[in-house]
Scaffold this motif. Structure first.
Motif, mmCIF file in Angstrom:
data_model
loop_
_atom_site.group_PDB
_atom_site.id
_atom_site.type_symbol
_atom_site.label_atom_id
_atom_site.label_comp_id
_atom_site.label_asym_id
_atom_site.label_seq_id
_atom_site.Cartn_x
_atom_site.Cartn_y
_atom_site.Cartn_z
ATOM 1 N N HIS A 3 0.846 -1.184 0.000
ATOM 2 C CA HIS A 3 0.000 0.000 0.000
ATOM 3 C C HIS A 3 0.882 1.234 0.000
ATOM 4 O O HIS A 3 1.818 1.328 0.782
ATOM 5 C CB HIS A 3 -0.902 0.044 1.232
ATOM 6 C CG HIS A 3 -1.905 -1.046 1.263
ATOM 7 N ND1 HIS A 3 -3.181 -0.884 0.781
ATOM 8 C CD2 HIS A 3 -1.828 -2.322 1.690
ATOM 9 C CE1 HIS A 3 -3.844 -2.011 0.921
ATOM 10 N NE2 HIS A 3 -3.042 -2.900 1.468
ATOM 11 N N VAL A 4 0.587 2.176 -0.868
ATOM 12 C CA VAL A 4 1.305 3.445 -0.918
ATOM 13 C C VAL A 4 0.271 4.550 -0.787
ATOM 14 O O VAL A 4 -0.739 4.549 -1.482
ATOM 15 C CB VAL A 4 2.090 3.607 -2.244
ATOM 16 C CG1 VAL A 4 2.670 5.004 -2.358
ATOM 17 C CG2 VAL A 4 3.190 2.562 -2.333
ATOM 18 N N TYR A 5 0.515 5.467 0.109
ATOM 19 C CA TYR A 5 -0.396 6.581 0.323
ATOM 20 C C TYR A 5 0.282 7.861 -0.124
ATOM 21 O O TYR A 5 1.356 8.203 0.364
ATOM 22 C CB TYR A 5 -0.794 6.669 1.803
ATOM 23 C CG TYR A 5 -1.502 5.435 2.273
ATOM 24 C CD1 TYR A 5 -2.875 5.295 2.101
ATOM 25 C CD2 TYR A 5 -0.804 4.380 2.853
ATOM 26 C CE1 TYR A 5 -3.533 4.151 2.499
ATOM 27 C CE2 TYR A 5 -1.453 3.230 3.255
ATOM 28 C CZ TYR A 5 -2.814 3.122 3.082
ATOM 29 O OH TYR A 5 -3.459 1.986 3.468
ATOM 30 N N LEU A 37 0.572 16.420 -2.576
ATOM 31 C CA LEU A 37 1.409 15.965 -3.691
ATOM 32 C C LEU A 37 0.587 15.847 -4.982
ATOM 33 O O LEU A 37 1.031 16.259 -6.058
ATOM 34 C CB LEU A 37 2.071 14.627 -3.345
ATOM 35 C CG LEU A 37 3.096 14.085 -4.329
ATOM 36 C CD1 LEU A 37 4.221 15.085 -4.564
ATOM 37 C CD2 LEU A 37 3.670 12.775 -3.804
ATOM 38 N N LEU A 38 -0.629 15.318 -4.876
ATOM 39 C CA LEU A 38 -1.500 15.223 -6.050
ATOM 40 C C LEU A 38 -1.887 16.614 -6.559
ATOM 41 O O LEU A 38 -1.956 16.841 -7.769
ATOM 42 C CB LEU A 38 -2.755 14.409 -5.722
ATOM 43 C CG LEU A 38 -2.537 12.910 -5.550
ATOM 44 C CD1 LEU A 38 -3.786 12.256 -4.979
ATOM 45 C CD2 LEU A 38 -2.136 12.259 -6.849
ATOM 46 N N LEU A 83 6.802 1.642 -10.959
ATOM 47 C CA LEU A 83 7.124 2.574 -9.872
ATOM 48 C C LEU A 83 6.981 1.897 -8.511
ATOM 49 O O LEU A 83 7.800 2.124 -7.607
ATOM 50 C CB LEU A 83 6.225 3.812 -9.963
ATOM 51 C CG LEU A 83 6.514 4.735 -11.155
ATOM 52 C CD1 LEU A 83 5.389 5.751 -11.345
ATOM 53 C CD2 LEU A 83 7.855 5.438 -10.988
ATOM 54 N N MET A 84 5.960 1.050 -8.366
ATOM 55 C CA MET A 84 5.784 0.325 -7.104
ATOM 56 C C MET A 84 6.947 -0.634 -6.869
ATOM 57 O O MET A 84 7.425 -0.771 -5.740
ATOM 58 C CB MET A 84 4.455 -0.442 -7.117
ATOM 59 C CG MET A 84 3.230 0.442 -7.202
ATOM 60 S SD MET A 84 2.977 1.451 -5.751
ATOM 61 C CE MET A 84 2.191 0.258 -4.703
ATOM 62 N N ARG A 85 7.415 -1.283 -7.928
ATOM 63 C CA ARG A 85 8.583 -2.165 -7.786
ATOM 64 C C ARG A 85 9.807 -1.377 -7.335
ATOM 65 O O ARG A 85 10.598 -1.843 -6.518
ATOM 66 C CB ARG A 85 8.868 -2.876 -9.107
ATOM 67 C CG ARG A 85 8.002 -4.067 -9.339
ATOM 68 C CD ARG A 85 8.553 -4.970 -10.451
ATOM 69 N NE ARG A 85 7.625 -6.041 -10.677
ATOM 70 C CZ ARG A 85 6.902 -6.198 -11.774
ATOM 71 N NH1 ARG A 85 7.028 -5.356 -12.778
ATOM 72 N NH2 ARG A 85 6.052 -7.193 -11.892
ATOM 73 N N LEU A 104 4.940 9.046 -9.437
ATOM 74 C CA LEU A 104 3.665 8.345 -9.324
ATOM 75 C C LEU A 104 2.504 9.346 -9.321
ATOM 76 O O LEU A 104 1.502 9.151 -10.021
ATOM 77 C CB LEU A 104 3.654 7.492 -8.054
ATOM 78 C CG LEU A 104 2.473 6.574 -7.816
ATOM 79 C CD1 LEU A 104 2.264 5.606 -8.971
ATOM 80 C CD2 LEU A 104 2.658 5.796 -6.524
ATOM 81 N N ALA A 105 2.634 10.440 -8.572
ATOM 82 C CA ALA A 105 1.572 11.458 -8.518
ATOM 83 C C ALA A 105 1.327 12.073 -9.894
ATOM 84 O O ALA A 105 0.180 12.255 -10.304
ATOM 85 C CB ALA A 105 1.944 12.544 -7.507
#
Length: 193
Positions: free
Chosen positions: A2-4, A9-10, A41-43, A67-68
């Motif tokens: 999980h990434v928050y 940032l968004l 990006l998650m990797r 990511l954003a």
């Protein structure tokens, strides 16, 4: 994993690339979406955190910014902030969806969802539908069908066991719902993919 990402940032990403002058960025609901760029990006995040004794916060921030920007470009909903103002607040929506996901094998309970959100059933249902485009029960069936699709593609479980895994004791009822959701039977779906 999980990434928050913070709303801040968004909003920065929205101001930078989406020409959103007030910087308020909302993302479309895309449960079950597969996105190779997000996966990459998650990797990168996972590798940085697990492979180094001291993860670099600068590296993690950079990947978070990438990511954003990607999410704002690809999944920004383009709606005016006022259109979503009367929808279910994000934290209550995420909690409700998490409850639905963890209770996938159980019976659907609208009373429980509304109670956890601290709302009446009718008020919760109306705001949930405004936020997701689906009623809570439709969303629950959608989650079950998306999970069933994943299991059919990525596991060796029989169709009966896939049905049981997502909460349907009747394989024929499961097949009927699956066909309504995808246009083909579970067996056809497994063999086509």
């Amino acid at each position: 994993m999980h990434v928050y990402l913070s709303q801040h940032l968004l909003d920065l990403a929205a101001r930078d690339i989406v020409s959103c002058p007030d910087g308020v960025q909302r993302l479309r609901e895309v449960s079950g979406e597969r996105d190779p760029e997000v996966t990459g990006l998650m990797r990168s995040l996972y590798h940085e955190v697990t492979s180094n004794l001291q993860a670099s916060s600068l590296y993690l921030q950079g990947v978070g910014q990438a990511l954003a920007v990607h999410l704002a470009r690809r999944y920004g909903d383009g709606s005016e902030p006022s259109k979503r103002m009367n929808a279910l607040p994000a934290y209550k929506l995420h909690k409700a969806i998490a409850t639905l996901q963890t209770g996938m094998g159980s019976a659907f309970s609208l009373d429980r969802l509304a109670s956890e959100a601290g709302m009446s059933v009718s008020h919760f249902s109306r705001l949930f539908k405004k936020a997701t485009g689906r009623s809570p029960s439709q969303y629950f069936i959608h989650l079950r069908m998306e999970t069933a699709r994943e299991l059919l593609l990525e596991s060796d479980l029989s169709i009966l066991n896939v049905a049981l895994e997502v909460g349907y004791a009747s394989p024929s009822y499961f097949a009927q719902l699956f066909r309504r959701h995808t246009g083909i039977t579970p067996r056809e779906y497994r063999h086509r993919s």
